[in-house]
Design an enzyme around this catalytic site. Structure first.
Site, PDB file in Angstrom:
ATOM      1  N   SER A 129     -61.754 -63.577  83.199  1.00 51.26           N
ATOM      2  CA  SER A 129     -61.301 -64.291  84.393  1.00 51.26           C
ATOM      3  C   SER A 129     -60.467 -65.476  83.934  1.00 51.26           C
ATOM      4  CB  SER A 129     -62.527 -64.797  85.184  1.00 51.26           C
ATOM      5  OG  SER A 129     -62.178 -65.794  86.108  1.00 51.26           O
ATOM      6  N   TYR A 142     -70.730 -69.280  85.775  1.00 47.50           N
ATOM      7  CA  TYR A 142     -69.720 -68.226  85.757  1.00 47.50           C
ATOM      8  C   TYR A 142     -68.707 -68.460  84.640  1.00 47.50           C
ATOM      9  CZ  TYR A 142     -66.127 -65.022  87.483  1.00 47.50           C
ATOM     10  OH  TYR A 142     -65.209 -64.020  87.604  1.00 47.50           O
ATOM     11  N   LYS A 146     -67.787 -66.011  81.390  1.00 47.08           N
ATOM     12  CA  LYS A 146     -66.468 -65.414  81.177  1.00 47.08           C
ATOM     13  C   LYS A 146     -65.819 -65.919  79.889  1.00 47.08           C
ATOM     14  CE  LYS A 146     -66.519 -62.656  84.651  1.00 47.08           C
ATOM     15  NZ  LYS A 146     -66.538 -61.190  84.431  1.00 47.08           N
TER      16      LYS A 146
END
Length: 246
Positions: A129, A142, A146
């Site tokens: 991402s 998150y 990533k």
């Protein structure tokens, strides 16, 4: 890609569904692995699989080899985005779930498919991402997961490269999927105009002044897995409409 065999985790919705459609258009046989009860559970080439379980992943690859005799492309797409939280409000359960799906799931998807990819001199593609290259506030769990995906990709590219296996990652920017719209609405307490304003603000920050589409991300994934990218390994490809151009 005709007659190539492709595995996509998280393949029954969102990005995964778009990736499956693109590879099928090219003539590949695509297996979509996803949780039991997924919308496409009764579809052809669906495999029930929880990527947080190593045995599930091993069974998935064994099933593909038993049916098709080979595995040419493995796309570790399954992922989960936890709710936005400030640093001081981190939730242990959410942290553990994000790492279990987004990090362990990716690493062990690669581990389960490694021997099959060596045999076919195939390709692995990992879903990262823009939050794997920089970070947004209130997305620590998150972003950490990533960032970890990029370390996994670089290590695997070194490990598997001598066997002819290419390993890359894709880093999409915001895409107006139903999942993103739902998270934006939740963050703004369900206000009807909030998602539209948020998406507009995201687009304004990009060089192209728009968001990328799920189809554009699918085309980039297809490129990295195709013979056109035969000399590319160990890279992360941004598909974000120029989000880092300013």
């Amino acid at each position: 890609m005709t007659e190539q065999v492709v595995l996509i985790t998280g393949g029954t919705g969102g990005f995964g569904l778009a990736f499956a459609k693109r590879f099928r258009q090219a003539g590949a046989r695509v297996y979509c692995a996803d949780l039991p009860g997924s919308a496409s559970e009764n579809a052809l080439d669906f495999i029930a699989c929880d990527v947080t379980g190593d045995q599930d992943l091993q069974r998935t690859v064994a099933h593909i080899l038993a049916q098709s005799g080979r595995l040419d492309v493995c796309i570790a797409n399954a992922g989960w985005v936890p709710p936005w939280r400030s640093t001081g409000e981190l939730d242990v359960a959410e942290w553990e779930q994000a790492q279990a799906i987004n990090v362990r799931g990716v690493a062990f998807t690669l581990a389960a498919s490694a021997e099959a990819l060596k045999a076919s001199r195939g390709v692995a593609l990992l879903m990262s991402s823009v939050n794997g290259r920089f970070a947004h506030g209130q997305q620590m769990a998150y972003s950490a997961s990533k960032h970890a995906v990029l370390g996994i990709m670089r290590s695997a590219a070194r490990d598997l490269g001598p066997h002819g296996v290419r390993v890359n990652a894709i880093a999409p920017g915001p895409v107006a999927t139903q999942a993103l719209l739902g998270r934006v609405a939740a963050r703004n307490h369900g206000l009807e105009t909030a998602p539209q304003h948020a998406l507009h603000a995201m687009a304004e920050g990009n060089a192209l002044k728009r968001l990328v589409s799920v189809e554009e991300v699918a085309e980039a994934v297809y490129f990295l897995c195709s013979p056109a990218a035969s000399g590319i390994s160990g890279v992360v490809l941004p598909v974000d409409a120029g989000i880092e151009s300013f």
